[in-house]
Design a protein around this motif. Structure first.
Motif, mmCIF file in Angstrom:
data_model
loop_
_atom_site.group_PDB
_atom_site.id
_atom_site.type_symbol
_atom_site.label_atom_id
_atom_site.label_comp_id
_atom_site.label_asym_id
_atom_site.label_seq_id
_atom_site.Cartn_x
_atom_site.Cartn_y
_atom_site.Cartn_z
ATOM 1 N N VAL A 15 0.870 -1.164 0.000
ATOM 2 C CA VAL A 15 0.000 0.000 0.000
ATOM 3 C C VAL A 15 0.912 1.221 0.000
ATOM 4 O O VAL A 15 1.882 1.268 0.760
ATOM 5 C CB VAL A 15 -0.879 0.023 1.271
ATOM 6 C CG1 VAL A 15 -1.750 1.262 1.319
ATOM 7 C CG2 VAL A 15 -1.711 -1.233 1.382
ATOM 8 N N MET A 16 0.600 2.206 -0.839
ATOM 9 C CA MET A 16 1.394 3.442 -0.828
ATOM 10 C C MET A 16 1.244 4.127 0.514
ATOM 11 O O MET A 16 0.143 4.203 1.058
ATOM 12 C CB MET A 16 0.912 4.391 -1.922
ATOM 13 C CG MET A 16 1.224 3.949 -3.298
ATOM 14 S SD MET A 16 0.599 5.197 -4.442
ATOM 15 C CE MET A 16 0.643 4.263 -5.953
ATOM 16 N N SER A 63 8.622 2.948 -12.127
ATOM 17 C CA SER A 63 7.575 3.806 -12.684
ATOM 18 C C SER A 63 6.424 2.982 -13.247
ATOM 19 O O SER A 63 5.275 3.434 -13.248
ATOM 20 C CB SER A 63 8.155 4.718 -13.767
ATOM 21 O OG SER A 63 9.040 5.656 -13.190
ATOM 22 N N PHE A 64 6.721 1.786 -13.728
ATOM 23 C CA PHE A 64 5.668 0.887 -14.183
ATOM 24 C C PHE A 64 4.877 0.348 -12.994
ATOM 25 O O PHE A 64 3.644 0.284 -13.014
ATOM 26 C CB PHE A 64 6.269 -0.279 -14.984
ATOM 27 C CG PHE A 64 5.248 -1.301 -15.407
ATOM 28 C CD1 PHE A 64 4.457 -1.092 -16.517
ATOM 29 C CD2 PHE A 64 5.078 -2.463 -14.675
ATOM 30 C CE1 PHE A 64 3.504 -2.029 -16.893
ATOM 31 C CE2 PHE A 64 4.125 -3.408 -15.039
ATOM 32 C CZ PHE A 64 3.341 -3.187 -16.153
ATOM 33 N N LEU A 65 5.584 -0.040 -11.931
ATOM 34 C CA LEU A 65 4.949 -0.656 -10.763
ATOM 35 C C LEU A 65 4.150 0.327 -9.918
ATOM 36 O O LEU A 65 3.062 -0.005 -9.438
ATOM 37 C CB LEU A 65 6.010 -1.291 -9.861
ATOM 38 C CG LEU A 65 6.510 -2.655 -10.208
ATOM 39 C CD1 LEU A 65 7.611 -3.067 -9.253
ATOM 40 C CD2 LEU A 65 5.384 -3.676 -10.184
ATOM 41 N N TRP A 66 4.702 1.500 -9.680
ATOM 42 C CA TRP A 66 4.142 2.415 -8.692
ATOM 43 C C TRP A 66 2.643 2.672 -8.855
ATOM 44 O O TRP A 66 1.891 2.552 -7.880
ATOM 45 C CB TRP A 66 4.932 3.722 -8.672
ATOM 46 C CG TRP A 66 4.532 4.589 -7.539
ATOM 47 C CD1 TRP A 66 3.725 5.699 -7.593
ATOM 48 C CD2 TRP A 66 4.872 4.417 -6.158
ATOM 49 N NE1 TRP A 66 3.567 6.224 -6.340
ATOM 50 C CE2 TRP A 66 4.253 5.446 -5.434
ATOM 51 C CE3 TRP A 66 5.640 3.483 -5.460
ATOM 52 C CZ2 TRP A 66 4.379 5.593 -4.071
ATOM 53 C CZ3 TRP A 66 5.767 3.623 -4.094
ATOM 54 C CH2 TRP A 66 5.144 4.662 -3.409
ATOM 55 N N PRO A 67 2.156 3.031 -10.047
ATOM 56 C CA PRO A 67 0.712 3.293 -10.168
ATOM 57 C C PRO A 67 -0.148 2.039 -9.957
ATOM 58 O O PRO A 67 -1.342 2.140 -9.725
ATOM 59 C CB PRO A 67 0.538 3.808 -11.599
ATOM 60 C CG PRO A 67 1.884 4.099 -12.107
ATOM 61 C CD PRO A 67 2.865 3.340 -11.281
ATOM 62 N N ARG A 68 0.461 0.876 -10.017
ATOM 63 C CA ARG A 68 -0.273 -0.381 -9.846
ATOM 64 C C ARG A 68 -0.342 -0.821 -8.380
ATOM 65 O O ARG A 68 -1.027 -1.781 -8.057
ATOM 66 C CB ARG A 68 0.367 -1.464 -10.708
ATOM 67 C CG ARG A 68 0.100 -1.211 -12.192
ATOM 68 C CD ARG A 68 1.044 -1.979 -13.099
ATOM 69 N NE ARG A 68 0.707 -1.752 -14.498
ATOM 70 C CZ ARG A 68 1.010 -0.647 -15.177
ATOM 71 N NH1 ARG A 68 1.675 0.329 -14.583
ATOM 72 N NH2 ARG A 68 0.660 -0.508 -16.437
ATOM 73 N N ASP A 70 -1.991 -0.557 -5.482
ATOM 74 C CA ASP A 70 -3.307 -0.017 -5.144
ATOM 75 C C ASP A 70 -3.871 -0.531 -3.822
ATOM 76 O O ASP A 70 -5.006 -0.247 -3.478
ATOM 77 C CB ASP A 70 -4.291 -0.313 -6.269
ATOM 78 C CG ASP A 70 -4.445 -1.808 -6.542
ATOM 79 O OD1 ASP A 70 -3.867 -2.633 -5.806
ATOM 80 O OD2 ASP A 70 -5.153 -2.146 -7.512
ATOM 81 N N GLY A 71 -3.072 -1.294 -3.081
ATOM 82 C CA GLY A 71 -3.553 -1.832 -1.822
ATOM 83 C C GLY A 71 -4.417 -3.069 -1.974
ATOM 84 O O GLY A 71 -4.923 -3.596 -0.993
ATOM 85 N N VAL A 110 6.217 2.422 0.881
ATOM 86 C CA VAL A 110 5.075 1.508 0.907
ATOM 87 C C VAL A 110 4.998 0.852 2.281
ATOM 88 O O VAL A 110 5.993 0.768 3.011
ATOM 89 C CB VAL A 110 5.136 0.405 -0.180
ATOM 90 C CG1 VAL A 110 5.124 0.986 -1.575
ATOM 91 C CG2 VAL A 110 6.295 -0.532 0.028
ATOM 92 N N LEU A 111 3.807 0.409 2.601
ATOM 93 C CA LEU A 111 3.536 -0.373 3.798
ATOM 94 C C LEU A 111 2.902 -1.673 3.320
ATOM 95 O O LEU A 111 2.406 -1.736 2.199
ATOM 96 C CB LEU A 111 2.570 0.384 4.711
ATOM 97 C CG LEU A 111 2.945 1.830 5.053
ATOM 98 C CD1 LEU A 111 1.787 2.548 5.729
ATOM 99 C CD2 LEU A 111 4.187 1.859 5.917
#
Length: 120
Positions: A15-16, A63-68, A70-71, A110-111
């Motif tokens: 989770v971000m 950059s590919f992973l980050w938006p994905r 989503d928790g 991230v957590l």
């Protein structure tokens, strides 16, 4: 077998961290904006003129992973998406991804749901 040995890192759900914001440029590069708010951060800002906000630019894979992140999706599902998008370039996929997620967690970007205090 201890609990630690029976845990599978690929089942963890990242989770971000809501303390950080992020942006994405036209090329898709993600930059995380980390605000330094603690007592020692404020002290360092006054004494050593350190920045109040750090801007961390992620590489192509990050950059590919980050938006994905989503928790909802596990590290294993994120690995599948990396494999589908980058193919053999992503290898050794699991070792690299687990290490990358550990770095993100150690830096509090991230957590992990169920491991860290994450608000629903």
């Amino acid at each position: 077998m201890s609990k630690k040995q029976s845990e599978n890192y690929l089942d963890f759900v990242p989770v971000m961290n809501p303390r950080n914001s992020w942006s994405q440029d036209e090329e898709g590069t993600v930059t995380i904006h980390m605000v330094h708010e603690g007592f020692y951060d404020k002290l360092a800002q006054k004494l050593f003129h350190t920045p109040r906000v750090s801007h961390i630019q992620l590489d192509e894979y990050g950059s590919f992973l980050w938006p994905r992140i989503d928790g909802q999706q596990s590290v294993g599902r994120l690995a599948q998406q990396l494999k589908e998008h980058f193919g053999e370039e992503a290898e050794p996929l699991y070792d690299r991804l687990v290490q990358y997620m550990q770095i993100l967690r150690n830096n509090r970007f991230v957590l992990f749901r169920g491991k860290d205090k994450v608000k629903p």
